[in-house]
Design a protein around this motif. Structure first.
Motif, short mmCIF file in Angstrom:
data_model
loop_
_atom_site.label_atom_id
_atom_site.label_comp_id
_atom_site.label_asym_id
_atom_site.label_seq_id
_atom_site.Cartn_x
_atom_site.Cartn_y
_atom_site.Cartn_z
N VAL A 181 1.41 -1.60 -0.41
CA VAL A 181 -0.02 0.01 0.52
C VAL A 181 0.62 1.18 -0.06
O VAL A 181 0.33 2.00 -1.01
CB VAL A 181 -0.78 -0.42 0.97
CG1 VAL A 181 -1.49 1.49 0.67
CG2 VAL A 181 -2.02 -1.16 1.08
N GLU A 182 1.65 1.27 0.93
CA GLU A 182 2.41 2.53 0.84
C GLU A 182 3.26 3.16 -0.31
O GLU A 182 3.78 3.96 -0.81
CB GLU A 182 3.86 2.45 2.07
CG GLU A 182 3.36 2.47 3.43
CD GLU A 182 4.95 2.03 4.26
OE1 GLU A 182 4.80 2.99 5.45
OE2 GLU A 182 5.81 1.67 4.28
N GLU A 183 3.22 1.56 -1.29
CA GLU A 183 4.47 1.57 -2.29
C GLU A 183 3.28 2.04 -3.47
O GLU A 183 3.87 3.27 -4.18
CB GLU A 183 4.77 0.33 -2.57
CG GLU A 183 5.68 0.43 -4.32
CD GLU A 183 5.56 -0.98 -4.45
OE1 GLU A 183 5.95 -1.19 -6.01
OE2 GLU A 183 6.14 -2.22 -4.45
N GLU A 191 10.09 8.22 2.10
CA GLU A 191 10.56 8.68 3.40
C GLU A 191 10.05 10.32 3.75
O GLU A 191 9.97 10.48 4.77
CB GLU A 191 12.30 9.20 2.85
CG GLU A 191 12.48 10.29 1.61
CD GLU A 191 12.60 9.47 0.83
OE1 GLU A 191 13.95 9.82 -0.43
OE2 GLU A 191 11.87 7.95 -0.03
N GLU A 192 9.54 10.74 2.96
CA GLU A 192 8.53 11.87 3.12
C GLU A 192 7.16 12.26 3.46
O GLU A 192 6.40 12.86 4.04
CB GLU A 192 8.60 12.59 2.11
CG GLU A 192 10.29 13.62 1.48
CD GLU A 192 10.15 14.47 0.31
OE1 GLU A 192 8.97 15.08 -0.03
OE2 GLU A 192 11.05 14.62 -0.17
N LEU A 193 6.67 10.79 3.43
CA LEU A 193 5.34 11.06 2.87
C LEU A 193 5.30 10.08 4.75
O LEU A 193 4.65 10.25 4.89
CB LEU A 193 4.53 9.45 2.02
CG LEU A 193 3.44 9.45 1.92
CD1 LEU A 193 2.77 10.23 1.94
CD2 LEU A 193 2.81 8.79 0.59
N ARG A 194 6.04 8.76 4.60
CA ARG A 194 5.95 8.36 6.20
C ARG A 194 5.04 8.94 7.50
O ARG A 194 4.59 8.80 8.37
CB ARG A 194 6.95 6.80 6.45
CG ARG A 194 6.63 5.98 5.60
CD ARG A 194 8.32 5.08 5.57
NE ARG A 194 7.85 3.89 5.26
CZ ARG A 194 9.10 3.06 5.06
NH1 ARG A 194 10.31 3.43 5.12
NH2 ARG A 194 8.74 1.68 4.10
N PRO A 195 6.25 9.75 7.40
CA PRO A 195 5.41 10.86 8.62
C PRO A 195 4.42 11.19 9.21
O PRO A 195 4.39 11.74 10.19
CB PRO A 195 6.97 12.03 8.77
CG PRO A 195 7.70 11.47 7.76
CD PRO A 195 7.14 11.31 6.41
N TYR A 196 4.28 11.04 8.02
CA TYR A 196 2.01 12.31 8.02
C TYR A 196 1.09 10.97 7.84
O TYR A 196 0.50 11.14 8.12
CB TYR A 196 1.96 12.67 6.67
CG TYR A 196 3.31 13.80 6.57
CD1 TYR A 196 2.71 15.51 7.93
CD2 TYR A 196 4.52 14.38 6.05
CE1 TYR A 196 3.40 16.15 7.94
CE2 TYR A 196 5.28 15.48 5.91
CZ TYR A 196 4.90 16.12 7.14
OH TYR A 196 5.24 17.17 7.25
#
Length: 522
Positions: free
Chosen positions: A148-150, A161-166
């Protein structure tokens, strides 16, 4: 959002309070061989190295074995996980949300793409101006999350790496509870707003024509809709003005120097549901005249008919700049995926009158945004977006605290009902295995009897003996089968049914039954 856990990468550690570790595998009871098989399948899926044909064949078998274990309780694996992953107005800025937004017309395509991943069985998309959330049923918890992240990163163009913190990430009970709260309006920017229930209902409606919107998500969203209806019918959480549109009107009025709509010329871009609510709340605050811009006349004219006490000036989008220059407050609520007004457009316009502070105010409640934020750099203009509405909704939340507590009780009831229904599905493999084993024993004993009798019986007599054997088996199975059937509406009844299921599995040694093989022989 009390249960939300930010997704800081697949190496995150778990915390107390019922939150699920991001990386912890869901292979409760999975054998070492099963784990190795999953690893082989993943290696082939994610690798670009060309493998020998024998290796590819082995990996396909390993993945198929993992799939069989996920749907067959006798392989000792836990059932598939329900995963919720995404971002909301509470933890992600509008600049990021608009990049991940998926228009409703694209939901079927998104569901199809997600279900093409090897570890995702079902998928649903909930994309609004305040949130972008994906709900999936994952064959493997951590591999499903990775897939899903992909997909999120690839479709949005935002590096992972920019998306994960949110991102927030929830699993099973936390995921289902979150959706129930969303549907009930408890997770909305404006607590109790009713538009989100309609949006959850639309996800369910679109899903009916998507093969990837499977049995589990179909049941989950159906239950969430019921929860949303009960919250609004049995509590006072939705009384008064509660919507993003009402908050936008209140914000704009708060920013006007006189706080009086009679002193401002109002323009609305768009004629959809959000615009309808804007006019409704503007009228309630004393606004008597509005200019409406839309791509077509019929929807704008329907809006005019709905509010006969308000004077409408209706224009097509060709008149956009002229109407904006003639207005003091401009609300953007269109479905456009592109910017409609940019800095250079506004820079050419004469400033508004002094009675409104010589500032042209833009309130953009569209996602993706329709008004360029760079307009804020101009002296005589200012832009507000949905994130700025937080200023006017704090009091709303305090006033609805009691209703929210009552709503949580109702949501827990609906969540238990869904979990009971989902648990009831576990008896299906047991029923199949028990009937398969009984049928295998009956068929074998019948063949033995026929061989001992020789050719002395006619076809009619043989058929009568076989029907007799089937009748005896059905009579014997009637009691156990009845004990395994449950509609899932009563959690206590489901608990008793699952106890019966475990007892029958032990008594008849159903863990040794190969249902597929037996079905093939029959």
């Amino acid at each position: 959002m009390q249960t939300l856990q930010r997704c800081q990468g697949l190496s995150a550690t778990g915390r107390t309070g019922g939150l699920v570790p991001v990386v912890a595998p869901a292979h409760r009871g999975l054998s070492q061989r099963g784990l190795q098989a999953a690893a082989v399948a993943s290696a082939v899926t994610n690798s670009t190295t060309k493998l020998p044909a024998s290796h590819l064949e082995s990996s396909k078998k390993a993945l198929e074995q993992l799939k069989q274990q996920a749907v067959n309780r006798y392989a000792g694996d836990k059932k598939s996980s329900i995963i919720a992953i995404g971002l909301t107005i509470h933890n992600a800025p509008v600049e990021l949300r608009e990049k991940l937004a998926v228009p409703e017309a694209e939901w079927p395509r998104a569901i199809e793409e997600l279900c093409q991943f090897p570890h995702i069985e079902e998928a649903a998309v909930l994309s609004t101006c305040n949130r972008m959330e994906l709900y999936v049923v994952g064959l493997s918890w951590h591999r499903g999350v990775r897939e899903v992240e992909e997909w999120l990163s690839r479709t949005s163009g935002v590096p992972l790496e920019e998306l994960r913190p949110y991102l927030f990430l929830l699993r099973d009970r936390d995921a289902t509870h979150h959706l129930m709260r969303v549907s009930g309006g408890l997770d909305s920017l404006v607590m109790g707003e009713g538009q989100i229930l309609a949006q959850v209902r639309q996800v369910y409606k679109v899903g009916q024509n998507c093969p990837g919107f499977g049995r589990h998500l179909n049941g989950l969203f159906k239950q969430a809709i019921t929860a949303g209806k009960r919250v609004r019918a049995e509590t006072s959480i939705s009384t008064g003005s509660v919507s993003v549109s009402s908050a936008a009107v209140e914000l704009a009025q708060l920013k006007l120097p006189t706080h009086n709509w009679a002193d401002a010329k109002v323009c609305i871009i768009g004629a959809g549901k959000m615009s309808t609510l804007l006019v409704k709340h503007l009228q309630s605050k004393g606004c008597k005249e509005v200019t409406v811009l839309n791509r077509s006349l019929p929807r704008a004219q329907a809006l005019e008919e709905e509010f006969p006490e308000v004077k409408f000036n209706i224009h097509l989008m060709n008149d956009l700049m002229a109407c904006v220059e003639a207005s003091d407050v401009i609300f953007a609520a269109s479905g456009s995926e592109e910017l409609l007004i940019v800095k250079d457009d506004v820079a050419k316009m004469a400033p508004p009158s002094e009675i409104v502070g010589s500032k042209r105010r833009f309130v953009d409640i569209s996602v993706p945004r329709n008004i360029a934020p760079q307009i804020n750099e101009l002296e005589h203009a200012i832009v507000y977006n949905v994130d700025d509405l937080k200023e006017v909704v704090a009091a709303n939340k305090e006033g609805r605290a009691q209703a929210a507590a009552e709503a949580e009780v109702l949501i827990r009831e609906e969540q238990r009902a869904f979990e009971a229904w989902r648990d009831s599905l576990e008896t299906v493999p047991t029923i199949k295995a028990l009937r398969s084993k009984a049928e295998a024993i009956r068929a074998a004993e019948f063949e033995k009897a026929v061989s001992r009798l020789g050719d002395g019986l006619s076809k009619k007599q043989l058929k009568a003996v076989e029907e007799l054997s089937k009748g005896i088996v059905n009579k014997l199975l009637h009691g156990p089968m009845t004990a395994l059937r449950c509609d899932g509406t009563d959690p206590e009844a489901v608990g008793q049914t699952l106890s019966n299921m475990e007892a029958l599995e032990r008594m008849f040694q159903l863990s040794q039954v190969d249902v597929t093989a037996m079905a093939g022989k029959q």
